[in-house]
Enzyme design. Structure first.
Site, mmCIF file in Angstrom:
data_model
loop_
_atom_site.group_PDB
_atom_site.id
_atom_site.type_symbol
_atom_site.label_atom_id
_atom_site.label_comp_id
_atom_site.label_asym_id
_atom_site.label_seq_id
_atom_site.Cartn_x
_atom_site.Cartn_y
_atom_site.Cartn_z
ATOM 1 N N ALA A 93 -9.771 7.849 1.862
ATOM 2 C CA ALA A 93 -8.918 8.341 1.165
ATOM 3 C C ALA A 93 -9.077 8.519 -0.303
ATOM 4 O O ALA A 93 -8.171 8.125 -1.178
ATOM 5 C CB ALA A 93 -7.859 7.286 1.367
ATOM 6 N N GLU A 119 0.881 -1.148 0.083
ATOM 7 C CA GLU A 119 0.064 -0.004 -0.018
ATOM 8 C C GLU A 119 0.960 1.214 -0.082
ATOM 9 O O GLU A 119 1.275 1.745 1.034
ATOM 10 C CB GLU A 119 -0.940 -0.063 1.253
ATOM 11 N N HIS A 150 -6.007 5.804 -2.113
ATOM 12 C CA HIS A 150 -5.433 6.811 -1.909
ATOM 13 C C HIS A 150 -5.142 7.851 -2.989
ATOM 14 O O HIS A 150 -3.983 8.180 -3.177
ATOM 15 C CB HIS A 150 -3.939 6.557 -0.983
ATOM 16 N N HIS A 172 -10.125 0.140 0.646
ATOM 17 C CA HIS A 172 -10.967 0.949 1.567
ATOM 18 C C HIS A 172 -12.110 1.939 1.190
ATOM 19 O O HIS A 172 -11.959 3.175 1.157
ATOM 20 C CB HIS A 172 -10.102 1.332 2.817
ATOM 21 N N ASP A 211 -8.290 -3.739 7.725
ATOM 22 C CA ASP A 211 -7.296 -2.768 7.718
ATOM 23 C C ASP A 211 -6.840 -2.280 9.113
ATOM 24 O O ASP A 211 -6.488 -1.240 9.580
ATOM 25 C CB ASP A 211 -8.092 -1.033 7.020
ATOM 26 N N ASP A 251 -16.882 -1.329 10.344
ATOM 27 C CA ASP A 251 -16.805 -1.314 11.660
ATOM 28 C C ASP A 251 -17.859 0.013 12.248
ATOM 29 O O ASP A 251 -17.849 0.187 13.288
ATOM 30 C CB ASP A 251 -15.316 -0.763 11.997
ATOM 31 N N LEU A 275 -8.256 9.100 11.195
ATOM 32 C CA LEU A 275 -8.439 7.686 11.533
ATOM 33 C C LEU A 275 -7.079 7.135 11.228
ATOM 34 O O LEU A 275 -6.621 7.168 10.028
ATOM 35 C CB LEU A 275 -9.719 7.319 10.628
ATOM 36 N N HIS A 296 0.060 7.696 5.898
ATOM 37 C CA HIS A 296 1.375 7.430 5.240
ATOM 38 C C HIS A 296 1.994 8.627 5.547
ATOM 39 O O HIS A 296 1.661 9.786 5.229
ATOM 40 C CB HIS A 296 0.999 7.246 3.711
ATOM 41 N N HIS A 336 -15.339 3.930 9.898
ATOM 42 C CA HIS A 336 -14.864 4.199 8.737
ATOM 43 C C HIS A 336 -15.849 4.559 7.728
ATOM 44 O O HIS A 336 -15.818 5.475 6.750
ATOM 45 C CB HIS A 336 -13.942 3.053 8.121
#
Length: 505
Positions: free
Chosen positions: A249, A142, A224, A245, A390, A365, A427, A154, A368
């Site tokens: 992002a 990633e 991302h 995800h 994740d 969850d 997050l 990141h 997110h």
């Protein structure tokens, strides 16, 4: 008397590849650790199983498969302190403990690193398993070819453009880690390998590298990223199979440019967009848009003959699909997929699309992604849904809330299933377990438990191209199994036909 190694799981509900549940026995060869075709085994070997295991009317599912896991139980896949043996022990510890969540296969995820760190980490991340552990399937890279404004946690200093196209990927990840993935799971050599790459297709050089990555059996995931609809569509046409995800992002859904999220609702009208790759800021030569094959003229959609276990269930007139309440219902076919033009009069038929919508990862969850967003995505493209955690290194079902160390002097704040970088509202991954995601998906969307299980078994396996060995109950697949009660709680986990964990509560 010597056992013949045959085991029969009986009194169980088996999840099928269409998300249904059927009442049927499952035969396993405990010696080889694979699932058997019961009829063929009986007629060829003239033997019945020596061991009968009553599952008690519960669900006997393929083991869960997590394709995005950053760490767990205090160990972070992205942290290497120079001690190879300590790192290997961390890998083994996670592989052996994660089975308590029903996970029997996973992709360790390495987030963006300083360039020199990759070789030190990646030679350690070979496919790995023990007799009592989940299987590490290689690794998920990633970054670092991601967008600065959508970097999340990141490190910005380590982000890179792919100025030399595929050669830049080889330079960062290592040429030996980007070898052809064919038969990688069964290879005695067990080369370390990138199985999945998350990158932003608008980053210079990424789009020209995409086709070569795909040729090598490496799944490409859009993530991302600030890719426009046209750029995201072109990436899928060149082989991108997944969205990392979803909702996180990336640009949020806009009605005039739905961007990456809009791929879930890709219109047949736009299945052949105008060439746009030349508009990208790439230093390499632009690729032409792919000429995708015309829609098949075959009859209604059906499962392929390679799915022997499922074909056998369809062939028997005595078997019935079961709801979780135990009431029998007729099998509901998928929407009819015969070739139809974009304008037609046949209700129930969907016009064929040359454009195949990608899979998408969802962190279910409740943090997110809002439950409404989860339901919106799932309703739009249920066959593409892949549940991911994740999860970060502090994933541990028994861990208490509080402040926990991360890396580079940074710390996490854990509040229930919320995980933030200390001092921010960013997050930082999750602490949710994959079995919990399965239960949440069913709650949030109203889909059946069998359909939710599919999103953590068959869908991720098919995305990686390993559905003949992992994530299914096909004859010849590895007998990695999880027993769930009818509320989706993990009761026991089995690796290669042998029990490795049981809920003693």
């Amino acid at each position: 008397m010597t056992s013949n190694g045959l085991v029969c799981f009986t009194n169980c509900l088996l999840p099928q590849e269409d998300g249904s549940l059927i009442e049927k026995d499952l035969w396993v060869d405990e010696t080889s650790g694979v699932i058997l075709d019961a009829q063929k085994t009986f007629y060829l070997r003239r033997e019945r199983p020596d061991k009968i295991i009553d599952v008690g009317g519960n669900i006997l599912s393929p083991g869960l498969l997590d394709i995005q896991l950053n760490g767990a139980y205090g160990f972070d896949f992205s942290v290497y302190d120079g001690d190879d043996e300590a790192y290997r022990q961390g890998l083994q510890m996670i592989a052996e403990r994660i089975v308590e969540t029903g996970v029997t296969s996973l992709l360790p995820t390495i987030i963006t690193q300083e360039k020199s760190v990759y070789p030190k980490l990646l030679h350690l991340l070979k496919p790995f398993s023990t007799e009592t552990s989940a299987t590490l399937l290689g690794w998920h890279a990633e970054g670092p070819f991601i967008d600065l404004t959508k970097r999340g946690a990141h490190a910005p200093a380590y982000l890179l453009p792919a100025v030399d196209g595929f050669a830049s990927f080889e330079e960062v990840y290592g040429r030996d880690n980007l070898v052809d993935g064919e038969d990688w799971m069964m290879s005695d050599n067990r080369n370390p390998g990138v199985r999945l790459v998350t990158a932003a297709p608008e980053i210079p050089g990424v789009m020209p590298a995409l086709e070569e990555l795909t040729k090598r059996g490496i799944a490409f995931s859009i993530g991302h990223s600030v890719a426009s609809t046209d750029v995201a569509t072109a990436a899928v046409q060149h082989g991108a199979r997944l969205i990392t995800h979803l909702f996180n992002a990336m640009p949020q859904l806009h009605h005039r440019d739905p961007s990456i999220i809009g791929l879930l609702g890709a219109s047949p009208h736009l299945s052949s967009p105008a060439p746009i790759i030349a508009q990208l800021p790439c230093t390499s030569e632009p690729l032409p848009l792919l000429e995708l094959p015309a829609a098949s003229e075959s009859n209604e959609y059906s499962l392929t003959s390679s799915s022997e276990a499922f074909d056998e269930s369809l062939a028997s007139p005595k078997r019935k699909d079961l709801t979780l309440s135990g009431a029998s219902t007729p099998s509901i076919p998928s929407p009819k997929r015969q070739s139809r033009p974009s304008l037609h009069l046949d209700k129930g038929y969907i016009a064929d699309m040359a454009f195949e919508r990608p899979y998408y990862g969802l962190i279910v969850d409740g943090i997110h992604c809002h439950p409404n967003s989860v339901r919106l995505a799932y309703s739009s493209h249920p066959d593409g849904c892949i549940l991911i955690t994740d999860a970060m290194k502090i994933l541990d079902p028994n861990l208490k809330d509080g402040v926990h160390e991360w890396r580079d002097g940074k710390r996490f704040v854990k509040e229930g299933e919320r995980l933030y970088l200390e001092g921010t509202t960013t997050l930082a991954g999750s602490v949710v377990t994959l079995d919990h995601c399965v239960r949440n998906l069913s709650r949030f969307t109203g889909c059946s438990l069998g359909e939710a299980i599919k999103c953590a078994t068959y869908n991720p396996a098919k995305c990686l191209g390993i559905e003949d060995k992992k994530g299914t109950l096909r004859p010849g697949a590895h007998a990695d199994l999880v027993v769930l009660n009818r509320q989706g709680i993990v009761l026991s986990t089995w690796v290669r036909g042998k029990k490795v964990w049981a809920n003693e509560a």
